[in-house]
Design an enzyme around this catalytic site. Sequence first.
Site: not given
Ligand code: GLA
Length: 727
Positions: A198, A365-366, A476-477, A479, A525, A547
């Site tokens: 990461w 974003d989030d 579209w994430d 994680n 993403c 990131d």
């Molecule tokens: C991930 C993505 C980031 C952001 C965060 C939001 O880490 O890679 O770009 O969108 O989530 O929680």
Amino acid sequence: MSVTFKNNIFYLNTPNTSYMIGIYEGKLPVHLYYGKKISGEISMERALPVKAARGLIPNLPELQEASNAVLPAEYASFGSCDFREPAICLCYPDGSRISKFEYAGYSITKGKPKLKGLPSAYVEDEEEADTLEITLLDKLKAMELTLVYTVYRHCDIITKSVRLKNHSEDKCCIERILSSSFDMANDNYDLITLNGDWCRERHISRTPVFHGYSGVDSKRGASSHQHNPFFCLAGKNTDEKAGDAYGFSLVYSGNFKAGVEVCEVNTIRAMIGINDFGFRWVLTPGEEFYAPEVLLTFSSEGIGEMSRNLNRFIRTRICRGRYRDERRPVLLNNWEATYFDFDEEKIISIAKKAKEAGVELLVLDDGWFGKRNDDTSSLGDWEVNKEKLPNGIDGLAKKVNEEGLKFGLWFEPEMVSPDSDLYRKHPDWCIHTNGRERSLSRNQLILDLSREDVCSFIIDTLSNHLNSANIEYIKWDMNRYMSEAGSALLEPERSGEFYHRYMLGLYHILDTLMSSFPNVLFEGCASGGGRFDPGMLCYFPQIWTSDDSDAIERLSIQYGTSLVYPVSSMGAHVSIVPNHQVHRVCPIKTRGDIAMMGAFGYELDLNALSEEEFEIVKKQIEFSKKYSSIIHKSDLYRLKSPFDSNFAAFEFVSEDRRDVFMLFANILGEPNTILHQVKLQGLEDDAFYKDEETGEVYTGSFLKNIGLFFDNGNGDFRTVFVKLTRQ
Ligand code: GLA
């Protein structure tokens, strides 16, 4: 025709490469050659190096002259005398694991068929490619294996895939089914792979191949930050400009395996496909299994040309849809500007300033849904948080549109937070194994996409949002990686199907959404670049590369990524300083110049910039609007590597060879040295090229052999962007 068959040999020819498969003694598919184009025909006896082999070599009884223990296999099965890593391994109800696939026939057709359930490359016109299918049969077990090759006529790419059909009355378990495996002479090769973690994805590793197995893989349920489904075999002296380089790139986003085995007679078995670790597929009578596709390329002109083959192909025959060719909007994403701490007013103030700078798309974003004010809750509850956004997503989108910007929205559709209504309602909808803890990563679990009901939920959720507001972009994430992998609905004997079924579910969701919303730009993403692979690029023309938005770290990430992937696919944004990942302070110019080598945008509140910086930003955006389409479609020449020097240099030559862009980056300032010389590539010797900034005119041969000189004592983290135009 790019495929022909004569005297038991298949000839597959692209403009500069040949791939040849022989049917040894009418039965066994052997790999005769892959590399620089060979004109005319060859004879199998002369192309096979096996007759001199002596000693304790076992053999299939029917092979007269040579043993399959050392014959170069085109797709080796397990169990009969070939002791190298098999390409396929099947287990039958009687406990046997022995397969013997023999040649049964072939077909050659124009164009390229679709791969069922999986993303794959395509043709726009049937005349672009020919497809060869070689059928192999294991008569005893009534299994039919088809090796599929599509040979492109105008580029040096061959795609390969494999399918297996069970014609027996019994089920059979697939324990391994690679997408490509063949043996070639070891010409002192190095193995090049892309590895990292990461925030430092796709750094380049290069090691000599050695006896035994070496390679990379993923067992994480995604192609991963750690390794990429790609490898290159390059001659010892191969560099960017010269020498042999083979590239293998798997069109798959889940667990994979890619590597080589050097065997006792110093041949290399080059292999790539789904990871067999944790994989076991029950193939019922009549059922067919499709293995993912792999892209193969070869260049005798170095790693640079290998990359250009892959870059061009991925940009034009993997990526698709409206934004394949259309200029990408310059975007501003609020993540690093606000994290979870925003409301409508703040977003609109960011949007206003963004518009003033020339930004075209505002991405929220989030943090806009449920009660998500940090990463501990609400994934799965995709209802807008009215405290932050009292007018809803629709209201916000309208306001952003009124400011003159498009509106885009972040989702993490594959995930669920334990603290969510969705999880409380459907605790079985997440990946889990009964009796085991559900390990959290970033406080979340993964929805079980091997289930149809879960896939429908995701399709409906996304469709409803897209239908209820003017959302023109989706990030579209994804994680986290999979742990305690399993599904409440899979019978125990099918548990080995889980990882692949998840990918099939994901691809089904994406196929459905892409065809329903062809005008929406989707950016992939996975905590940055945790799922940056050709499978995802079949749906998302761009992916958030990492990131890590620090410009200097991005030099390495984007350099490594470009070994396979076009710059048009690499999301790259200017962020604030000190940088949030590494706390480095780079000038705004440097940040802009480096982000310009990607799908360009900003990840900060432009209100926070000084007037002087803001003016620079306006110019960057102007430049991006004017040239990003040309840069994205250009051929990339990597002139200096940040992995082995204090510099990085990238050159882009447009499709019509008229526009040339060059980025020089000096990482640390050097004391008391002479100017740093960088030689260009890919130019016409006798053409004249004008430097747009200085007005200076150079010949192509001057730029290629003497080059340009740059000041490297001018401070740390400096870049120079040169634009040359052919006169
Ligand atoms: C991930 C993505 C980031 C952001 C965060 C939001 O880490 O890679 O770009 O969108 O989530 O929680």
